[in-house]
Design an enzyme around this catalytic site. Structure first.
Site, short mmCIF file in Angstrom:
data_model
loop_
_atom_site.label_atom_id
_atom_site.label_comp_id
_atom_site.label_asym_id
_atom_site.label_seq_id
_atom_site.Cartn_x
_atom_site.Cartn_y
_atom_site.Cartn_z
N CYS A 89 21.64 13.00 14.18
CA CYS A 89 22.28 13.46 15.41
C CYS A 89 23.13 12.32 15.96
O CYS A 89 22.64 11.19 16.12
CB CYS A 89 21.23 13.87 16.45
SG CYS A 89 21.92 14.35 18.04
N CYS A 106 29.54 14.46 15.66
CA CYS A 106 28.46 15.41 15.39
C CYS A 106 28.14 15.42 13.90
O CYS A 106 29.03 15.53 13.05
CB CYS A 106 28.88 16.80 15.85
SG CYS A 106 27.67 18.09 15.48
#
Length: 278
Positions: A106, A223
């Protein structure tokens, strides 16, 4: 017979100094050196290109979950006693697997970079934005870069860049959130992203960015679910795209000896081309 150019290059590589170079070639450094990946407490079906998908790599990866660290908590950079203990346990598990580096699944994990690197002697590369200084160093001071994230409203450039040990001019980084791209809300919901639905919109956004920013020099995909779309962005804009996979690939290659000209060609001619052989 091998082309003359290959023989000449192979001989040149063996010449200085021959003994040490030959020994290095014959060492056969393990090309399967493993990379450790810290996973937030968030389950979804990843697609190839996603850092959480084993099919994204040409080498072995090992996962360890940071229990209790949800996507929402990572966005807020929560680091309480429970999360610290979970990080300690997960890092220890990866160390036990003899990984060569530790990354994360993440991009918001970048806020934890200072904490995690204090837990281990291993290199810690928790987010693709570690590549930001290198991108900036490659270009002139007026170069602009697009930073794509899942949700720009929860992305703190100062926290995830400067406070994490990265020194770049924040004004040169255009933050682009994908929270309004139809279908990309699946990221926040922990659902499978339908690539065929979101890819055209992401590519169109990037083309528009290039048109609006004449000095745009490249894209950085923060991302970790975005690398799947990197090739399409490259094709549509003609600009370099850096992401979580380019970061991990770069480091893993630096730690091993992948198939290359040196191994594929030079090893076949070690005896014949060794300058000590008359």
């Amino acid at each position: 017979a091998p082309p003359v150019e290959l023989l000449v290059k192979a001989k040149r590589q063996l010449m200085s100094p021959s003994e040490e170079y030959v020994r290095a070639l014959r060492s056969r450094v393990n090309g399967q050196m493993k990379v450790g990946i810290l996973r937030i407490d968030y389950d979804y079906p990843p697609i190839p290109g996603d850092i959480a998908c084993e099919a994204s790599y040409g080498y072995q990866v090992v996962f360890a979950k940071v229990e209790g660290l949800t996507f929402e908590m990572a966005q807020r950079a929560v680091l309480d006693d429970h999360i610290m203990a979970s990080f300690q346990k997960a890092v220890a598990a990866l160390e036990a697997e003899s990984v060569v580096a530790i990354t994360g699944d993440c991009g918001f994990m970048m806020a934890y970079q200072p904490y995690v690197r204090a837990l281990t002697k291993l290199p810690v590369i928790l987010s693709s934005i570690i590549q930001a200084p290198a991108m900036a160093a490659m270009h002139s001071d007026d170069a602009v870069f697009a930073l794509l994230t899942a949700n720009s409203s929860t992305f703190d450039k100062r926290l995830l860049l400067t406070q994490s040990g990265i020194n770049v001019d924040l004004d040169n980084w255009v933050l682009v959130g994908l929270q309004d791209v139809p279908g990309f809300e699946a990221v926040a919901l922990g659902e499978k992203v339908l690539a065929e639905k979101v890819q055209p919109a992401i590519a169109a956004m990037c083309k528009d960015l290039k048109a609006r920013h004449p000095t745009l020099a490249g894209f950085l995909l923060e991302c970790t679910e975005l690398p799947h779309y990197a090739d399409e962005i490259r094709a549509q804009t003609g600009l370099p795209v850096f992401d979580a996979i380019t970061l991990v690939d770069y480091f893993q290659v630096a730690c091993c000896s992948p198939p290359s000209f040196s191994q594929a060609v030079v090893q076949g001619f070690l005896g014949a081309l060794d300058p000590r052989v008359g």
